[in-house]
Design a protein around this motif. Structure first.
Motif, short mmCIF file in Angstrom:
data_model
loop_
_atom_site.label_atom_id
_atom_site.label_comp_id
_atom_site.label_asym_id
_atom_site.label_seq_id
_atom_site.Cartn_x
_atom_site.Cartn_y
_atom_site.Cartn_z
N GLY A 186 -14.54 7.51 -7.09
CA GLY A 186 -14.56 6.27 -8.04
C GLY A 186 -13.13 5.90 -8.33
O GLY A 186 -12.54 4.72 -8.56
N GLY A 187 -12.17 6.92 -8.06
CA GLY A 187 -10.76 6.58 -8.27
C GLY A 187 -9.97 6.41 -6.80
O GLY A 187 -8.71 6.51 -6.82
N ASP A 188 -10.81 5.76 -5.88
CA ASP A 188 -10.08 5.46 -4.58
C ASP A 188 -9.06 4.63 -4.86
O ASP A 188 -9.05 3.55 -5.89
CB ASP A 188 -11.21 4.89 -3.68
CG ASP A 188 -10.59 4.57 -2.34
OD1 ASP A 188 -9.65 5.24 -1.98
OD2 ASP A 188 -10.99 3.83 -1.68
N PHE A 189 -7.82 4.98 -4.37
CA PHE A 189 -6.78 4.06 -4.44
C PHE A 189 -6.50 2.91 -3.49
O PHE A 189 -5.58 2.07 -3.59
CB PHE A 189 -5.39 4.88 -4.65
CG PHE A 189 -4.35 4.13 -5.21
CD1 PHE A 189 -4.16 4.07 -6.50
CD2 PHE A 189 -3.11 4.04 -4.31
CE1 PHE A 189 -3.13 3.21 -7.24
CE2 PHE A 189 -1.98 3.38 -5.19
CZ PHE A 189 -1.91 3.05 -6.30
N ALA A 190 -7.20 2.69 -2.19
CA ALA A 190 -6.66 2.32 -1.40
C ALA A 190 -7.03 0.57 -1.54
O ALA A 190 -6.14 -0.22 -0.96
CB ALA A 190 -7.83 2.30 -0.22
N GLY A 191 -7.66 0.11 -2.34
CA GLY A 191 -7.85 -1.36 -2.97
C GLY A 191 -6.36 -1.54 -3.60
O GLY A 191 -5.95 -2.87 -3.21
N GLU A 192 -5.84 -0.78 -4.58
CA GLU A 192 -4.64 -1.03 -5.25
C GLU A 192 -3.48 -0.80 -4.17
O GLU A 192 -2.54 -1.88 -4.11
CB GLU A 192 -4.65 -0.01 -6.32
CG GLU A 192 -5.55 -0.12 -7.40
CD GLU A 192 -5.31 -1.36 -8.05
OE1 GLU A 192 -4.46 -2.29 -7.95
OE2 GLU A 192 -6.33 -1.85 -9.07
N ALA A 193 -3.65 -0.05 -3.12
CA ALA A 193 -2.50 -0.06 -2.11
C ALA A 193 -2.67 -1.24 -1.21
O ALA A 193 -1.28 -1.78 -1.12
CB ALA A 193 -2.65 1.31 -1.34
N ALA A 194 -3.66 -1.77 -0.93
CA ALA A 194 -3.68 -3.02 -0.39
C ALA A 194 -3.12 -4.23 -0.98
O ALA A 194 -2.45 -4.73 -0.62
CB ALA A 194 -5.07 -3.25 0.28
N ARG A 195 -3.41 -4.11 -2.36
CA ARG A 195 -2.83 -5.28 -3.17
C ARG A 195 -1.35 -5.21 -3.53
O ARG A 195 -0.61 -6.32 -3.45
CB ARG A 195 -3.64 -5.35 -4.62
CG ARG A 195 -4.99 -6.03 -4.57
CD ARG A 195 -5.75 -6.02 -5.83
NE ARG A 195 -6.15 -4.84 -6.21
CZ ARG A 195 -7.35 -4.22 -5.95
NH1 ARG A 195 -8.16 -5.05 -5.23
NH2 ARG A 195 -7.91 -3.04 -6.49
N LEU A 196 -0.89 -3.97 -3.47
CA LEU A 196 0.42 -3.79 -3.54
C LEU A 196 1.25 -4.04 -2.35
O LEU A 196 2.28 -4.70 -2.31
CB LEU A 196 0.63 -2.20 -3.93
CG LEU A 196 2.21 -1.93 -3.93
CD1 LEU A 196 2.81 -2.81 -5.22
CD2 LEU A 196 2.26 -0.29 -4.44
N GLY A 197 0.50 -3.90 -1.07
CA GLY A 197 1.20 -4.41 -0.02
C GLY A 197 1.23 -5.91 0.40
O GLY A 197 2.33 -6.38 0.63
N ARG A 198 0.34 -6.78 -0.48
CA ARG A 198 0.52 -7.98 -0.23
C ARG A 198 1.49 -8.48 -1.20
O ARG A 198 2.35 -9.55 -0.96
CB ARG A 198 -0.95 -8.61 -0.75
CG ARG A 198 -1.11 -9.86 -0.61
CD ARG A 198 -1.44 -10.82 0.74
NE ARG A 198 -0.76 -10.11 1.92
CZ ARG A 198 0.18 -10.75 2.75
NH1 ARG A 198 0.64 -11.86 2.24
NH2 ARG A 198 0.80 -10.02 3.68
N ALA A 199 1.49 -7.80 -2.34
CA ALA A 199 2.73 -8.32 -3.38
C ALA A 199 3.92 -8.18 -2.79
O ALA A 199 4.92 -8.72 -3.12
CB ALA A 199 2.47 -7.69 -4.71
N LEU A 213 0.06 -0.62 4.44
CA LEU A 213 0.67 -1.30 5.64
C LEU A 213 -0.22 -2.27 6.35
O LEU A 213 0.47 -3.56 6.65
CB LEU A 213 0.89 -0.25 6.71
CG LEU A 213 1.77 -0.46 7.96
CD1 LEU A 213 3.18 -1.22 7.46
CD2 LEU A 213 2.15 0.61 8.67
N ALA A 214 -1.34 -2.30 6.29
CA ALA A 214 -2.22 -3.49 7.13
C ALA A 214 -2.39 -4.80 6.16
O ALA A 214 -2.00 -5.72 6.79
CB ALA A 214 -3.79 -2.86 7.18
N SER A 215 -2.36 -4.39 4.93
CA SER A 215 -2.20 -5.65 4.00
C SER A 215 -0.75 -6.09 3.72
O SER A 215 -0.74 -7.58 3.77
CB SER A 215 -2.49 -5.46 2.43
OG SER A 215 -2.41 -6.31 1.73
N TYR A 216 0.40 -5.51 3.94
CA TYR A 216 1.47 -5.95 4.15
C TYR A 216 1.66 -6.93 5.32
O TYR A 216 2.34 -7.95 5.19
CB TYR A 216 2.63 -4.76 4.02
CG TYR A 216 3.84 -5.34 4.09
CD1 TYR A 216 4.68 -5.86 3.17
CD2 TYR A 216 4.72 -5.41 5.30
CE1 TYR A 216 6.15 -6.44 3.26
CE2 TYR A 216 5.93 -5.92 5.54
CZ TYR A 216 6.66 -6.21 4.50
OH TYR A 216 7.96 -6.93 4.68
#
Length: 477
Positions: free
Chosen positions: A250-263, A420-423
């Motif tokens: 439930g605490g998977d961080f990948a979604g937040e990591a992707a949003r951070l990459g876009r930011a 990295l993929a989101s960035y």
């Protein structure tokens, strides 16, 4: 500026206070107080409370001098509530004592700062040599009480209720502070990824005929959660679910990591649109590679285990030196998870001062945005390793079969890839891969020295990262 009345009378007490302060970066070095200059007295000061800003010259036995800002609140009567912030006492004009306190700890003193900014409205007001600047748009809550944050290292931050946050720069240098200049540009550009800048305080230094920026006032992100703490919580959640992978908890961080990459990508784009974009020539890229080699050689003297990685690191730097022209721009310069905040409105990036150890002139220079990306990738590597090491310290048998080490690597890889993929939103070019690899390697070398000097038990984190770099290069050869 004037020679301060505290120069002789308060100098010994100033030395003792500065030496014990968390924000003083010269701990462990021999030094003495040099010139103490009074920048100005804050408007609203009275006979009962006088608030001044002092610039204290720090003269080291070895190395260049530095200047630290110490705002002082002078009271004619001792203030028991501020006993922890007492700097010292001097004689008043009437022969009685004056008690000097660090003003950042005093609500009454900080109220004068807030009201001076409010008086500036959407322009500038001056008091003595002090200049309070405002960015139009936000109406300050002048009734808000101040609260000093206690966890910071290099500066002092004071929140005014839930309305605004004042960052007092402790170590100051003539010239534009990038934390102010970048926040101003991003605020005026309407960026969603920074706290809005409300104003700043500066003074003209007659010695160098340049501006010294002393503080910045910005939006207080009251709903914010530190990105580093969020990452650690995600790792702990993963470790608590022994039979699940990182993408199953439930605490998977990948979604937040992707949003951070876009930011970060959007922030880099805004910076490129509002600051000069330049080109680093082939000769300059070669010089950058040489600088990385020099740092490696110096680091080996501190961490001899780095010698095992010289061949791979030299090859990484050789590839960097062989690049042609590379575009550079304004970047953050010291980005990691601890420089990010998650709010209800998305990720915010903070602290654009750059690497504190680097001279201001270097921090103002354009650089490759891949330096910022590399800093985040190293931070994703650190988070699970820190949780693992903390768990092991509490229970040495917690990872006897190496399960946490495996899961730490899995968490790091998953989140680094998502970020990295989101960035990038595309496959990296060969040049980008070389730049990123070199910046990651250089950052890991820096980390080995920092950990060896400050947290020796953590030095294995960057050394293990270099081990993986060596293995990856060997397998791809």
């Amino acid at each position: 500026m004037t020679e301060s009345r505290t120069t002789r009378a308060l100098a010994p007490a100033l030395k003792a206070y500065i030496d014990s302060a968390r924000w003083f970066g010269g701990k462990g070095r021999a030094w003495k107080v040099g010139r103490v200059r009074q920048v100005g007295t804050l408007p609203g000061s009275t006979a009962d409370l006088t608030v001044v800003v002092e610039l204290v010259e720090i003269i080291y036995a070895e190395g260049e001098p530095e200047t630290y800002q110490v705002p002082l609140a002078f009271y004619a009567r001792q203030q028991d509530r501020l006993g922890h912030a007492l700097v010292g006492t001097i004689d008043a004009a009437d022969g009685g004592p004056l008690f000097a306190y660090d003003a950042a700890h005093d609500r009454d003193a900080m109220d004068l700062w807030l009201r001076a900014f409010a008086a500036a409205a959407d322009g500038k007001v001056t008091a003595d040599d002090l200049a309070f600047h405002r960015v139009a748009g936000h109406v300050l809550d002048t009734e808000a009480h101040s609260t000093l944050f206690t966890g910071e290292q290099s500066n002092s931050s004071v929140a005014f209720g839930e309305d605004s946050l004042l960052k007092i720069f402790r170590k100051v240098t003539p010239g534009v502070n990038p934390d102010v200049s970048i926040h101003e540009v991003l605020t005026r550009a309407g960026s969603d990824h920074v706290a809005e800048l409300y104003g700043w305080l500066d003074v003209v230094d007659e010695t160098t005929n340049s501006t010294i920026q002393l503080a910045m006032l910005q939006q207080f992100l009251r709903t914010a959660t530190d990105g580093w703490e969020l990452a650690l919580a995600s790792v702990r959640n993963l470790y608590a679910e022994a039979d699940l992978h990182a993408d199953e908890v439930g605490g998977d961080f990948a979604g937040e990591a992707a949003r951070l990459g876009r930011a970060l990508a959007e922030t880099h784009q805004t910076l490129a649109e509002n600051f000069p974009v330049a080109t680093r020539s082939a000769d300059e890229m070669s010089a950058l590679a040489d600088a990385m080699r020099d740092r490696l050689r110096a680091a080996i003297d501190v961490v001899p285990a780095l010698a095992n990685h010289v061949e791979v690191l030299e090859a990484t730097y050789d590839a960097l030196a062989a690049l042609g022209d590379v575009p550079v721009q304004q970047v953050h310069g010291d980005l990691h998870l601890g420089q990010t905040l998650r709010t209800v409105k998305g990720w915010k990036i903070v602290d654009f001062e750059g690497e504190p150890a680097r001279p201001l002139a270097e921090r103002l220079l354009p650089d490759s945005p891949w330096r910022d990306v590399a800093g985040m990738l190293r931070s994703f590597d650190y988070a699970p390793r820190v949780v693992t090491m903390t768990s092991f310290a509490l229970d040495p048998g917690v990872d006897e079969e190496g399960q946490q080490a495996y899961r730490a690597a899995e968490w790091s890889k998953r989140n680094a890839q998502a970020f990295l993929a989101s960035y990038a939103e595309r496959e990296l070019s060969g040049t980008e891969q070389i730049l990123l690899a070199a910046y990651v390697a250089d950052k890991a070398v820096y980390e080995t020295v920092y950990e060896a000097r400050n947290r020796p038990s953590w030095v294995e984190i960057p050394l293990d990262a270099l081990d993986r770099l060596s293995r990856d290069r060997t397998e791809s050869a």
